[in-house]
Scaffold this motif. Sequence first.
Motif, PDB file in Angstrom:
ATOM      1  N   ARG A  99      64.941  38.488  22.036  1.00 23.19           N
ATOM      2  CA  ARG A  99      64.439  39.859  21.936  1.00 23.19           C
ATOM      3  C   ARG A  99      63.035  39.990  22.520  1.00 23.19           C
ATOM      4  O   ARG A  99      62.719  40.994  23.151  1.00 23.19           O
ATOM      5  CB  ARG A  99      64.473  40.316  20.482  1.00 23.19           C
ATOM      6  CG  ARG A  99      65.895  40.503  19.977  1.00 23.19           C
ATOM      7  CD  ARG A  99      65.934  40.799  18.500  1.00 23.19           C
ATOM      8  NE  ARG A  99      67.315  41.027  18.074  1.00 23.19           N
ATOM      9  CZ  ARG A  99      67.670  41.261  16.824  1.00 23.19           C
ATOM     10  NH1 ARG A  99      66.748  41.318  15.872  1.00 23.19           N
ATOM     11  NH2 ARG A  99      68.940  41.456  16.516  1.00 23.19           N
ATOM     12  N   ALA A 100      62.208  38.972  22.326  1.00 20.99           N
ATOM     13  CA  ALA A 100      60.857  38.995  22.911  1.00 20.99           C
ATOM     14  C   ALA A 100      60.939  38.957  24.433  1.00 20.99           C
ATOM     15  O   ALA A 100      60.224  39.705  25.112  1.00 20.99           O
ATOM     16  CB  ALA A 100      60.022  37.831  22.384  1.00 20.99           C
ATOM     17  N   LEU A 101      61.791  38.102  24.984  1.00 15.96           N
ATOM     18  CA  LEU A 101      61.961  38.046  26.440  1.00 15.96           C
ATOM     19  C   LEU A 101      62.510  39.364  26.976  1.00 15.96           C
ATOM     20  O   LEU A 101      62.050  39.875  28.002  1.00 15.96           O
ATOM     21  CB  LEU A 101      62.906  36.914  26.833  1.00 15.96           C
ATOM     22  CG  LEU A 101      62.418  35.482  26.632  1.00 15.96           C
ATOM     23  CD1 LEU A 101      63.535  34.493  26.978  1.00 15.96           C
ATOM     24  CD2 LEU A 101      61.180  35.195  27.455  1.00 15.96           C
ATOM     25  N   LEU A 102      63.487  39.914  26.286  1.00 18.13           N
ATOM     26  CA  LEU A 102      64.103  41.170  26.696  1.00 18.13           C
ATOM     27  C   LEU A 102      63.070  42.295  26.695  1.00 18.13           C
ATOM     28  O   LEU A 102      62.972  43.062  27.659  1.00 18.13           O
ATOM     29  CB  LEU A 102      65.253  41.497  25.750  1.00 18.13           C
ATOM     30  CG  LEU A 102      66.225  42.586  26.155  1.00 18.13           C
ATOM     31  CD1 LEU A 102      66.955  42.217  27.437  1.00 18.13           C
ATOM     32  CD2 LEU A 102      67.220  42.828  25.030  1.00 18.13           C
ATOM     33  N   ASN A 103      62.272  42.383  25.634  1.00 17.95           N
ATOM     34  CA  ASN A 103      61.244  43.422  25.542  1.00 17.95           C
ATOM     35  C   ASN A 103      60.120  43.219  26.552  1.00 17.95           C
ATOM     36  O   ASN A 103      59.412  44.163  26.891  1.00 17.95           O
ATOM     37  CB  ASN A 103      60.664  43.475  24.128  1.00 17.95           C
ATOM     38  CG  ASN A 103      61.659  44.042  23.132  1.00 17.95           C
ATOM     39  OD1 ASN A 103      62.477  44.888  23.471  1.00 17.95           O
ATOM     40  ND2 ASN A 103      61.604  43.559  21.902  1.00 17.95           N
ATOM     41  N   LEU A 104      59.944  41.996  27.026  1.00 20.42           N
ATOM     42  CA  LEU A 104      58.945  41.705  28.053  1.00 20.42           C
ATOM     43  C   LEU A 104      59.387  42.222  29.422  1.00 20.42           C
ATOM     44  O   LEU A 104      58.563  42.533  30.272  1.00 20.42           O
ATOM     45  CB  LEU A 104      58.682  40.201  28.102  1.00 20.42           C
ATOM     46  CG  LEU A 104      57.635  39.686  29.061  1.00 20.42           C
ATOM     47  CD1 LEU A 104      56.259  40.277  28.761  1.00 20.42           C
ATOM     48  CD2 LEU A 104      57.572  38.162  28.992  1.00 20.42           C
ATOM     49  N   GLY A 105      60.693  42.290  29.622  1.00 22.82           N
ATOM     50  CA  GLY A 105      61.213  42.788  30.897  1.00 22.82           C
ATOM     51  C   GLY A 105      61.349  41.734  31.968  1.00 22.82           C
ATOM     52  O   GLY A 105      61.429  42.068  33.155  1.00 22.82           O
ATOM     53  N   VAL A 106      61.371  40.464  31.574  1.00 23.42           N
ATOM     54  CA  VAL A 106      61.569  39.397  32.552  1.00 23.42           C
ATOM     55  C   VAL A 106      63.066  39.146  32.730  1.00 23.42           C
ATOM     56  O   VAL A 106      63.871  39.480  31.862  1.00 23.42           O
ATOM     57  CB  VAL A 106      60.845  38.088  32.127  1.00 23.42           C
ATOM     58  CG1 VAL A 106      59.344  38.305  32.052  1.00 23.42           C
ATOM     59  CG2 VAL A 106      61.399  37.548  30.824  1.00 23.42           C
ATOM     60  N   PRO A 107      63.470  38.547  33.852  1.00 26.07           N
ATOM     61  CA  PRO A 107      64.889  38.247  34.045  1.00 26.07           C
ATOM     62  C   PRO A 107      65.393  37.256  32.991  1.00 26.07           C
ATOM     63  O   PRO A 107      64.783  36.210  32.770  1.00 26.07           O
ATOM     64  CB  PRO A 107      64.938  37.624  35.440  1.00 26.07           C
ATOM     65  CG  PRO A 107      63.693  38.085  36.124  1.00 26.07           C
ATOM     66  CD  PRO A 107      62.671  38.217  35.044  1.00 26.07           C
ATOM     67  N   ILE A 108      66.492  37.602  32.353  1.00 27.46           N
ATOM     68  CA  ILE A 108      67.171  36.707  31.419  1.00 27.46           C
ATOM     69  C   ILE A 108      68.186  35.926  32.252  1.00 27.46           C
ATOM     70  O   ILE A 108      69.082  36.517  32.856  1.00 27.46           O
ATOM     71  CB  ILE A 108      67.881  37.492  30.296  1.00 27.46           C
ATOM     72  CG1 ILE A 108      66.919  38.447  29.584  1.00 27.46           C
ATOM     73  CG2 ILE A 108      68.576  36.531  29.331  1.00 27.46           C
ATOM     74  CD1 ILE A 108      65.760  37.798  28.886  1.00 27.46           C
ATOM     75  N   THR A 109      68.031  34.619  32.299  1.00 23.90           N
ATOM     76  CA  THR A 109      68.897  33.803  33.154  1.00 23.90           C
ATOM     77  C   THR A 109      70.045  33.153  32.390  1.00 23.90           C
ATOM     78  O   THR A 109      70.971  32.654  33.014  1.00 23.90           O
ATOM     79  CB  THR A 109      68.063  32.729  33.890  1.00 23.90           C
ATOM     80  OG1 THR A 109      67.357  31.948  32.928  1.00 23.90           O
ATOM     81  CG2 THR A 109      67.073  33.391  34.848  1.00 23.90           C
TER      82      THR A 109
END
Length: 179
Positions: A99-109
Amino acid sequence: KTYEVPVKVYSELEGTEYELLSVGYSEYSKGNDANRVHNIVTGLERLNGILLEPGREISFNRSVGSINNDFRVGWGIFGSTAKPVLGGGICQVSTTFYRALLNLGVPITMRQNHSWDLNYYQAGGYGLDATIFPEKGLDVKGMNDLNSQLFIYSYTRPKTQEAFVLIYGKGDGRKVTLT
C-alpha cells in the motif's frame, strides 16, 4: 482518524531533508493471536530503516530476510486452506508495504493478492492486499523511479493494533488517486 507522524527526516548521505511521500496502513485488530502479532511486529522491525537508491528495485522478501527463529508459528493461507506455518501473519506487513508503494506511485513489478477475501485487510484499502511466499517466488516488488533515495520507516501502534509503512524522499510532483 488523525495521527502524528514525522513529517521530515534528515539524510546524512545527501545532507538534505526528506519529506513524507507515502503512507501504507493496515490494522490487525480482529482475530489475532499473540504469535501473529509478534510476526507483524518482527516484520515491520526488519523493514524499518531501509534506504532505496534511485533506479533500484525493492523486494519485500529480500528486505525482510529469512523467515527464521525470530518468527513464531501462525496461520498462513495455502490455496483453499489455512495451516500453521512459521511466520504466519507476515502478509499483514507485505500488504502494508504494498500500500505504501502503491500510494507512492512507483511501478509495482510484482504483487499477488490472497486467495481469500480477508476482512481485516479491508481497512486501509479493500482489495489492496499482497501475499508473499518466498519458496514459491511470491513477493512484493516496486521500482524507485524517482530521482531521490527513498527511506522506509515502519512501525506499529500496539494499543490500536495498526501497522504503518512510511516512505520519505524528494517528490517529483506526482499525485496518486485510487478509485
